[in-house]
Motif scaffolding. Structure first.
Motif, mmCIF file in Angstrom:
data_model
loop_
_atom_site.group_PDB
_atom_site.id
_atom_site.type_symbol
_atom_site.label_atom_id
_atom_site.label_comp_id
_atom_site.label_asym_id
_atom_site.label_seq_id
_atom_site.Cartn_x
_atom_site.Cartn_y
_atom_site.Cartn_z
ATOM 1 N N VAL A 1 29.088 27.919 42.581
ATOM 2 C CA VAL A 1 29.061 29.131 42.375
ATOM 3 C C VAL A 1 27.632 29.968 41.666
ATOM 4 O O VAL A 1 27.275 30.609 41.417
ATOM 5 C CB VAL A 1 30.483 29.529 40.818
ATOM 6 C CG1 VAL A 1 30.392 30.411 40.082
ATOM 7 C CG2 VAL A 1 31.446 29.092 41.772
ATOM 8 N N LYS A 2 27.513 28.068 40.741
ATOM 9 C CA LYS A 2 25.747 28.655 40.232
ATOM 10 C C LYS A 2 24.627 29.482 41.844
ATOM 11 O O LYS A 2 24.169 30.577 40.778
ATOM 12 C CB LYS A 2 25.689 27.788 39.771
ATOM 13 C CG LYS A 2 26.061 27.432 38.486
ATOM 14 C CD LYS A 2 25.608 26.216 37.116
ATOM 15 C CE LYS A 2 26.640 25.573 36.037
ATOM 16 N NZ LYS A 2 26.144 24.363 35.369
ATOM 17 N N GLN A 3 25.429 28.493 42.647
ATOM 18 C CA GLN A 3 23.816 28.542 43.999
ATOM 19 C C GLN A 3 24.393 29.983 44.604
ATOM 20 O O GLN A 3 23.016 30.926 44.332
ATOM 21 C CB GLN A 3 24.521 27.595 44.841
ATOM 22 C CG GLN A 3 23.531 27.744 46.345
ATOM 23 C CD GLN A 3 23.830 27.189 47.492
ATOM 24 O OE1 GLN A 3 24.962 26.410 47.307
ATOM 25 N NE2 GLN A 3 22.688 26.900 48.098
ATOM 26 N N MET B 1 21.410 35.995 39.066
ATOM 27 C CA MET B 1 21.655 36.747 38.013
ATOM 28 C C MET B 1 22.326 35.404 37.639
ATOM 29 O O MET B 1 22.895 34.788 36.701
ATOM 30 C CB MET B 1 23.381 37.055 38.183
ATOM 31 C CG MET B 1 22.828 38.568 38.857
ATOM 32 S SD MET B 1 24.399 39.366 39.486
ATOM 33 C CE MET B 1 23.662 40.439 40.484
ATOM 34 N N HIS B 2 21.375 33.751 38.117
ATOM 35 C CA HIS B 2 21.819 32.933 37.036
ATOM 36 C C HIS B 2 21.422 32.567 35.594
ATOM 37 O O HIS B 2 22.079 31.476 35.015
ATOM 38 C CB HIS B 2 20.837 31.881 37.710
ATOM 39 C CG HIS B 2 19.549 31.311 38.286
ATOM 40 N ND1 HIS B 2 18.757 32.364 38.491
ATOM 41 C CD2 HIS B 2 18.645 31.160 36.701
ATOM 42 C CE1 HIS B 2 17.815 32.679 38.205
ATOM 43 N NE2 HIS B 2 17.734 31.958 37.463
ATOM 44 N N ASP B 3 20.731 33.477 35.333
ATOM 45 C CA ASP B 3 20.908 33.578 33.195
ATOM 46 C C ASP B 3 21.753 34.570 32.428
ATOM 47 O O ASP B 3 21.352 34.027 31.903
ATOM 48 C CB ASP B 3 19.103 33.572 32.838
ATOM 49 C CG ASP B 3 17.634 33.124 33.751
ATOM 50 O OD1 ASP B 3 18.088 31.492 33.853
ATOM 51 O OD2 ASP B 3 16.860 33.215 34.497
ATOM 52 N N ASP B 4 22.143 34.875 33.311
ATOM 53 C CA ASP B 4 23.097 35.727 32.125
ATOM 54 C C ASP B 4 24.641 34.892 31.548
ATOM 55 O O ASP B 4 25.450 34.534 32.838
ATOM 56 C CB ASP B 4 23.705 37.280 33.603
ATOM 57 C CG ASP B 4 24.686 38.080 32.968
ATOM 58 O OD1 ASP B 4 25.406 37.518 31.955
ATOM 59 O OD2 ASP B 4 24.608 39.433 33.242
ATOM 60 N N PRO B 5 24.556 34.412 30.642
ATOM 61 C CA PRO B 5 25.892 33.995 30.075
ATOM 62 C C PRO B 5 27.226 34.867 30.133
ATOM 63 O O PRO B 5 28.105 34.005 31.037
ATOM 64 C CB PRO B 5 24.881 33.466 28.502
ATOM 65 C CG PRO B 5 24.679 34.580 28.855
ATOM 66 C CD PRO B 5 23.277 34.683 30.061
ATOM 67 N N ALA C 1 30.360 33.156 32.240
ATOM 68 C CA ALA C 1 31.376 33.057 32.098
ATOM 69 C C ALA C 1 32.632 33.331 32.636
ATOM 70 O O ALA C 1 34.302 33.348 33.379
ATOM 71 C CB ALA C 1 31.087 33.505 30.858
ATOM 72 N N HIS C 2 32.298 34.617 33.222
ATOM 73 C CA HIS C 2 33.203 35.534 34.193
ATOM 74 C C HIS C 2 33.513 34.693 35.712
ATOM 75 O O HIS C 2 34.356 35.102 36.016
ATOM 76 C CB HIS C 2 32.678 37.802 34.116
ATOM 77 C CG HIS C 2 33.575 37.848 34.936
ATOM 78 N ND1 HIS C 2 34.837 38.186 33.957
ATOM 79 C CD2 HIS C 2 33.640 38.302 35.624
ATOM 80 C CE1 HIS C 2 35.390 39.425 35.147
ATOM 81 N NE2 HIS C 2 34.876 39.020 36.373
ATOM 82 N N ALA C 3 32.673 34.403 36.017
ATOM 83 C CA ALA C 3 32.272 33.438 36.919
ATOM 84 C C ALA C 3 32.885 32.478 37.052
ATOM 85 O O ALA C 3 34.136 32.269 38.125
ATOM 86 C CB ALA C 3 31.173 33.260 37.551
ATOM 87 N N GLN C 4 33.167 31.718 36.104
ATOM 88 C CA GLN C 4 34.493 30.753 35.280
ATOM 89 C C GLN C 4 35.969 31.551 36.056
ATOM 90 O O GLN C 4 36.688 30.286 36.147
ATOM 91 C CB GLN C 4 34.084 29.967 34.329
ATOM 92 C CG GLN C 4 32.765 29.754 34.717
ATOM 93 C CD GLN C 4 32.296 28.668 33.231
ATOM 94 O OE1 GLN C 4 32.317 29.179 31.852
ATOM 95 N NE2 GLN C 4 32.435 26.941 33.739
ATOM 96 N N LEU C 5 36.017 32.367 35.009
ATOM 97 C CA LEU C 5 37.308 32.831 34.609
ATOM 98 C C LEU C 5 37.955 33.398 36.440
ATOM 99 O O LEU C 5 38.704 33.034 36.329
ATOM 100 C CB LEU C 5 37.067 34.240 33.850
ATOM 101 C CG LEU C 5 37.494 33.803 32.453
ATOM 102 C CD1 LEU C 5 37.554 34.909 31.390
ATOM 103 C CD2 LEU C 5 38.650 33.525 31.976
#
Length: 70
Positions: A32-34, A41-45, A49-53
């Motif tokens: 997901v981070k890749q 958009m790797h620096d957008d916290p 978080a939304h990607a984890q959900l």
């Protein structure tokens, strides 16, 4: 060494606890981070978080028998 996502997913399937779901999400987060990094958009916290959900929801509804990859 990080656990393979298939092992985490199998554990979550047999014991669908919050902790086991978190294990599956953690095991797929490098991918997901890749993807976030590939979009710049790797620096957008907030997006992270939304990607984890979204990943957790995808794990809950994914079925290997349907032919799609997780």
């Amino acid at each position: 060494m990080q656990e393979d996502w298939t092992q985490s997913y199998t554990r979550w399937q047999t014991q669908p606890t919050t902790a086991n779901l978190a294990g599956v999400v953690k095991s797929v987060m490098p991918t997901v981070k890749q993807r976030l990094a590939s979009m710049g958009m790797h620096d957008d916290p907030g997006l992270h978080a939304h990607a984890q959900l979204l990943t957790a929801e995808a794990v809950k509804t994914w079925s290997p028998s349907r032919g799609a990859a997780l």
